[in-house]
Design a protein around this motif. Structure first.
Motif, PDB file in Angstrom:
ATOM      1  N   THR A  23     -69.415  -2.598 -74.205  1.00 49.45           N
ATOM      2  CA  THR A  23     -68.778  -2.538 -72.963  1.00 49.45           C
ATOM      3  C   THR A  23     -66.959  -2.567 -72.838  1.00 49.45           C
ATOM      4  O   THR A  23     -66.471  -2.357 -71.806  1.00 49.45           O
ATOM      5  CB  THR A  23     -68.981  -4.291 -72.271  1.00 49.45           C
ATOM      6  OG1 THR A  23     -68.842  -5.088 -73.199  1.00 49.45           O
ATOM      7  CG2 THR A  23     -70.621  -4.109 -72.040  1.00 49.45           C
ATOM      8  N   ASP A  24     -66.590  -2.934 -74.071  1.00 46.65           N
ATOM      9  CA  ASP A  24     -65.048  -2.674 -74.276  1.00 46.65           C
ATOM     10  C   ASP A  24     -64.819  -2.763 -75.477  1.00 46.65           C
ATOM     11  O   ASP A  24     -64.434  -3.583 -76.350  1.00 46.65           O
ATOM     12  CB  ASP A  24     -64.467  -4.212 -73.721  1.00 46.65           C
ATOM     13  CG  ASP A  24     -62.909  -4.011 -73.602  1.00 46.65           C
ATOM     14  OD1 ASP A  24     -62.076  -3.239 -74.446  1.00 46.65           O
ATOM     15  OD2 ASP A  24     -62.226  -4.816 -73.035  1.00 46.65           O
ATOM     16  N   PRO A  25     -64.735  -1.149 -75.930  1.00 45.17           N
ATOM     17  CA  PRO A  25     -64.481  -0.831 -77.421  1.00 45.17           C
ATOM     18  C   PRO A  25     -63.121  -1.493 -77.990  1.00 45.17           C
ATOM     19  O   PRO A  25     -62.852  -1.733 -79.116  1.00 45.17           O
ATOM     20  CB  PRO A  25     -64.539   0.845 -77.538  1.00 45.17           C
ATOM     21  CG  PRO A  25     -64.398   0.993 -75.939  1.00 45.17           C
ATOM     22  CD  PRO A  25     -64.841   0.040 -75.148  1.00 45.17           C
ATOM     23  N   ARG A  26     -62.055  -1.485 -77.275  1.00 50.14           N
ATOM     24  CA  ARG A  26     -60.839  -1.940 -77.636  1.00 50.14           C
ATOM     25  C   ARG A  26     -60.847  -3.460 -78.102  1.00 50.14           C
ATOM     26  O   ARG A  26     -60.287  -3.751 -79.267  1.00 50.14           O
ATOM     27  CB  ARG A  26     -59.529  -1.825 -76.549  1.00 50.14           C
ATOM     28  CG  ARG A  26     -58.500  -2.198 -76.997  1.00 50.14           C
ATOM     29  CD  ARG A  26     -57.363  -2.199 -75.813  1.00 50.14           C
ATOM     30  NE  ARG A  26     -58.018  -2.745 -74.468  1.00 50.14           N
ATOM     31  CZ  ARG A  26     -57.717  -4.314 -74.422  1.00 50.14           C
ATOM     32  NH1 ARG A  26     -57.173  -5.036 -75.552  1.00 50.14           N
ATOM     33  NH2 ARG A  26     -58.052  -4.813 -73.422  1.00 50.14           N
ATOM     34  N   ARG A  27     -61.804  -4.203 -77.492  1.00 50.67           N
ATOM     35  CA  ARG A  27     -61.996  -5.630 -77.886  1.00 50.67           C
ATOM     36  C   ARG A  27     -63.077  -5.687 -78.758  1.00 50.67           C
ATOM     37  O   ARG A  27     -63.229  -6.960 -79.095  1.00 50.67           O
ATOM     38  CB  ARG A  27     -62.020  -6.439 -76.536  1.00 50.67           C
ATOM     39  CG  ARG A  27     -60.579  -6.425 -75.581  1.00 50.67           C
ATOM     40  CD  ARG A  27     -60.948  -7.037 -74.647  1.00 50.67           C
ATOM     41  NE  ARG A  27     -60.675  -8.754 -74.733  1.00 50.67           N
ATOM     42  CZ  ARG A  27     -60.910  -9.476 -73.814  1.00 50.67           C
ATOM     43  NH1 ARG A  27     -61.190  -9.352 -72.563  1.00 50.67           N
ATOM     44  NH2 ARG A  27     -60.677 -10.872 -74.481  1.00 50.67           N
ATOM     45  N   GLU A  29     -66.318  -5.671 -77.754  1.00 47.32           N
ATOM     46  CA  GLU A  29     -67.298  -6.206 -76.922  1.00 47.32           C
ATOM     47  C   GLU A  29     -68.411  -5.648 -76.620  1.00 47.32           C
ATOM     48  O   GLU A  29     -68.547  -4.168 -76.484  1.00 47.32           O
ATOM     49  CB  GLU A  29     -66.681  -6.794 -75.650  1.00 47.32           C
ATOM     50  CG  GLU A  29     -65.766  -8.015 -75.708  1.00 47.32           C
ATOM     51  CD  GLU A  29     -65.158  -8.674 -74.644  1.00 47.32           C
ATOM     52  OE1 GLU A  29     -64.556  -9.498 -74.511  1.00 47.32           O
ATOM     53  OE2 GLU A  29     -65.484  -8.030 -73.335  1.00 47.32           O
ATOM     54  N   LYS A  31     -72.980  -5.917 -74.878  1.00 46.93           N
ATOM     55  CA  LYS A  31     -73.812  -6.607 -74.251  1.00 46.93           C
ATOM     56  C   LYS A  31     -75.259  -6.263 -74.572  1.00 46.93           C
ATOM     57  O   LYS A  31     -75.486  -5.209 -74.749  1.00 46.93           O
ATOM     58  CB  LYS A  31     -73.292  -6.334 -72.668  1.00 46.93           C
ATOM     59  CG  LYS A  31     -74.606  -7.015 -72.065  1.00 46.93           C
ATOM     60  CD  LYS A  31     -74.054  -6.821 -70.307  1.00 46.93           C
ATOM     61  CE  LYS A  31     -74.423  -5.295 -70.021  1.00 46.93           C
ATOM     62  NZ  LYS A  31     -74.285  -5.055 -68.532  1.00 46.93           N
ATOM     63  N   ARG A 100     -68.476 -10.347 -79.162  1.00 41.94           N
ATOM     64  CA  ARG A 100     -67.265  -9.735 -79.422  1.00 41.94           C
ATOM     65  C   ARG A 100     -67.323  -9.533 -80.899  1.00 41.94           C
ATOM     66  O   ARG A 100     -67.405 -10.462 -81.660  1.00 41.94           O
ATOM     67  CB  ARG A 100     -66.165 -10.499 -78.820  1.00 41.94           C
ATOM     68  CG  ARG A 100     -64.777  -9.789 -79.295  1.00 41.94           C
ATOM     69  CD  ARG A 100     -63.429 -10.409 -78.779  1.00 41.94           C
ATOM     70  NE  ARG A 100     -63.515 -10.468 -77.382  1.00 41.94           N
ATOM     71  CZ  ARG A 100     -63.157 -11.315 -76.603  1.00 41.94           C
ATOM     72  NH1 ARG A 100     -62.401 -12.634 -77.276  1.00 41.94           N
ATOM     73  NH2 ARG A 100     -63.416 -11.342 -75.319  1.00 41.94           N
ATOM     74  N   PRO A 103     -63.225  -5.071 -83.733  1.00 46.91           N
ATOM     75  CA  PRO A 103     -63.224  -3.488 -83.706  1.00 46.91           C
ATOM     76  C   PRO A 103     -63.276  -2.789 -84.877  1.00 46.91           C
ATOM     77  O   PRO A 103     -63.318  -1.419 -84.537  1.00 46.91           O
ATOM     78  CB  PRO A 103     -62.263  -3.424 -82.238  1.00 46.91           C
ATOM     79  CG  PRO A 103     -61.418  -4.461 -82.406  1.00 46.91           C
ATOM     80  CD  PRO A 103     -61.791  -5.619 -83.014  1.00 46.91           C
TER      81      PRO A 103
END
Length: 108
Positions: A23-27, A29, A31, A100, A103
């Motif tokens: 859902t958020d590759p930078r962080r 994350e 799901k 999380r 990364p």
């Protein structure tokens, strides 16, 4: 019709999961969704919401969760709200768990 309804009920999986989605590759994350056919069926997993500040110490490959991952939210509720997250894990028919991961490691 009653026989067909009974066959469909037997054919229904008791607990199933959705594939991990980043859902958020930078962080780091991602799901996963867990679903059950009855609230009487436990998800049979650790209550990660009770130790959300700590990285996980075990791998759960069937859930795409590995050592070092941290649970961030349950159905959009931040894990700092431990009682509410615990209630969601105990009563909801479906839960979206956001984790999380560093990364710089392997994605789920």
């Amino acid at each position: 019709h009653t026989v067909m309804a009974a066959v469909r009920a037997v054919d229904q999986p008791l607990i199933w999961l959705s594939h991990a989605v980043v859902t958020d590759p930078r962080r780091g994350e991602f799901k996963i969704g867990l679903h059950r056919s009855s609230p009487a069926l436990p998800f049979s997993m650790p209550d990660w919401s009770q130790n959300a500040e700590l990285p996980l110490v075990d791998d759960f490959p069937h859930l795409a969760v590995q050592t070092g991952d941290r649970l961030v939210s349950v159905n959009g509720v931040k894990t700092s709200r431990k009682k509410l997250c615990g209630k969601l894990l105990g009563t909801a028919m479906s839960v979206d768990l956001v984790f999380r991961r560093d990364p710089n490691t392997q994605p789920p």
